[in-house]
Design a protein around this motif. Structure first.
Motif, PDB file in Angstrom:
ATOM      1  N   HIS A   1      25.920  66.372  97.781  1.00 44.16           N
ATOM      2  CA  HIS A   1      26.398  67.637  98.329  1.00 44.16           C
ATOM      3  C   HIS A   1      26.075  67.728  99.814  1.00 44.16           C
ATOM      4  N   LEU A   2      27.058  68.167 100.590  1.00 47.19           N
ATOM      5  CA  LEU A   2      26.834  68.535 101.981  1.00 47.19           C
ATOM      6  C   LEU A   2      26.771  70.055 102.008  1.00 47.19           C
ATOM      7  N   VAL A   3      25.688  70.606 102.527  1.00 45.67           N
ATOM      8  CA  VAL A   3      25.488  72.050 102.533  1.00 45.67           C
ATOM      9  C   VAL A   3      25.369  72.532 103.973  1.00 45.67           C
ATOM     10  N   CYS A   4      26.271  73.424 104.356  1.00 47.00           N
ATOM     11  CA  CYS A   4      26.213  73.992 105.696  1.00 47.00           C
ATOM     12  C   CYS A   4      25.157  75.089 105.724  1.00 47.00           C
ATOM     13  N   ARG A   5      24.213  74.961 106.621  1.00 47.78           N
ATOM     14  CA  ARG A   5      23.141  75.960 106.737  1.00 47.78           C
ATOM     15  C   ARG A   5      23.654  77.301 107.272  1.00 47.78           C
ATOM     16  N   ASP A   6      24.790  77.285 107.960  1.00 47.88           N
ATOM     17  CA  ASP A   6      25.312  78.526 108.547  1.00 47.88           C
ATOM     18  C   ASP A   6      26.185  79.299 107.569  1.00 47.88           C
ATOM     19  N   CYS A   7      27.259  78.701 107.089  1.00 49.92           N
ATOM     20  CA  CYS A   7      28.207  79.421 106.215  1.00 49.92           C
ATOM     21  C   CYS A   7      27.949  79.153 104.734  1.00 49.92           C
ATOM     22  N   GLU A   8      27.025  78.253 104.434  1.00 45.75           N
ATOM     23  CA  GLU A   8      26.617  77.913 103.066  1.00 45.75           C
ATOM     24  C   GLU A   8      27.718  77.253 102.237  1.00 45.75           C
ATOM     25  N   THR A   9      28.731  76.713 102.899  1.00 44.63           N
ATOM     26  CA  THR A   9      29.769  75.965 102.206  1.00 44.63           C
ATOM     27  C   THR A   9      29.153  74.692 101.637  1.00 44.63           C
ATOM     28  N   VAL A  10      29.535  74.371 100.402  1.00 46.75           N
ATOM     29  CA  VAL A  10      29.054  73.152  99.755  1.00 46.75           C
ATOM     30  C   VAL A  10      30.253  72.249  99.531  1.00 46.75           C
ATOM     31  N   THR A  11      30.153  71.024 100.007  1.00 46.95           N
ATOM     32  CA  THR A  11      31.208  70.033  99.841  1.00 46.95           C
ATOM     33  C   THR A  11      30.662  68.871  99.043  1.00 46.95           C
ATOM     34  N   GLU A  12      31.410  68.436  98.038  1.00 46.10           N
ATOM     35  CA  GLU A  12      31.007  67.274  97.247  1.00 46.10           C
ATOM     36  C   GLU A  12      31.550  66.010  97.888  1.00 46.10           C
ATOM     37  N   LEU A  13      30.733  64.975  97.848  1.00 45.84           N
ATOM     38  CA  LEU A  13      31.148  63.654  98.302  1.00 45.84           C
ATOM     39  C   LEU A  13      30.821  62.656  97.204  1.00 45.84           C
ATOM     40  N   PRO A  14      31.600  61.583  97.096  1.00 44.97           N
ATOM     41  CA  PRO A  14      31.275  60.572  96.088  1.00 44.97           C
ATOM     42  C   PRO A  14      29.936  59.910  96.398  1.00 44.97           C
ATOM     43  N   ALA A  15      29.252  59.521  95.357  1.00 44.13           N
ATOM     44  CA  ALA A  15      27.952  58.865  95.520  1.00 44.13           C
ATOM     45  C   ALA A  15      28.059  57.608  96.366  1.00 44.13           C
ATOM     46  N   SER A  16      29.212  56.976  96.342  1.00 37.94           N
ATOM     47  CA  SER A  16      29.407  55.730  97.106  1.00 37.94           C
ATOM     48  C   SER A  16      29.231  55.951  98.606  1.00 37.94           C
ATOM     49  N   THR A  17      29.276  57.189  99.053  1.00 38.31           N
ATOM     50  CA  THR A  17      29.083  57.508 100.469  1.00 38.31           C
ATOM     51  C   THR A  17      27.732  56.996 100.968  1.00 38.31           C
TER      52      THR A  17
END
Length: 142
Positions: free
Chosen positions: A92-108
């Motif tokens: 998960h990428l979590v934005c500290r400002d807007c709190e948006t959570v984006t999923e990325l594949p584990a292969s990243t």
């Protein structure tokens, strides 16, 4: 009660525990909600079975985690977020400002996983990985 999950029944039996409606409802809620806090899971379960308290939810989530049927990550400073284990590994990428959570594949992070294994003998648990920072939209704000 929904049809009993065979993985759950088997894992419980191995530990000498019995299947309960609450355990199945919690597992079903985790799967249905995809990413959910204990409070969100409680609301989902309470809609189907009145009288299930939040303590039961927390205890059941702990048990399901020990049985490796669910996993969690901390996406905020608050309660952990649970999701079904073994569905698809992601981080998960979590934005500290807007709190948006984006999923990325584990292969990243395959390179990091490989490097930690080779250099440190460390096996990274990607299912618990959340990376905090600033999303592109927030980084572009004045």
């Amino acid at each position: 009660m929904a049809k009993a999950d065979t993985a759950l029944v088997g894992a419980l039996r191995e530990r000498g525990l019995r299947m309960t409606a609450q355990r199945q409802l919690v597992l079903d809620a985790v799967r249905e909600l995809v990413h959910a806090t204990p409070e969100q899971i409680h609301a989902e379960v309470a809609g189907k079975a009145a009288g299930v308290n939040i303590t039961t939810i927390y205890r059941t989530l702990e048990l399901l985690s020990e049985l490796r049927l669910v996993t969690h990550t901390h996406l905020t400073h608050g309660a952990p977020t649970y999701h079904a284990a073994g569905t698809h590994q992601h981080l998960h990428l979590v934005c500290r400002d807007c709190e948006t959570v984006t999923e990325l594949p584990a292969s990243t992070v395959d390179g990091l996983v490989r490097k930690l294994r080779e250099e440190r003998g460390f096996e990274l648990d990607v299912e618990h990985l959340a990376l905090f920072g600033q999303c592109a939209d927030c980084a572009g704000r004045p």
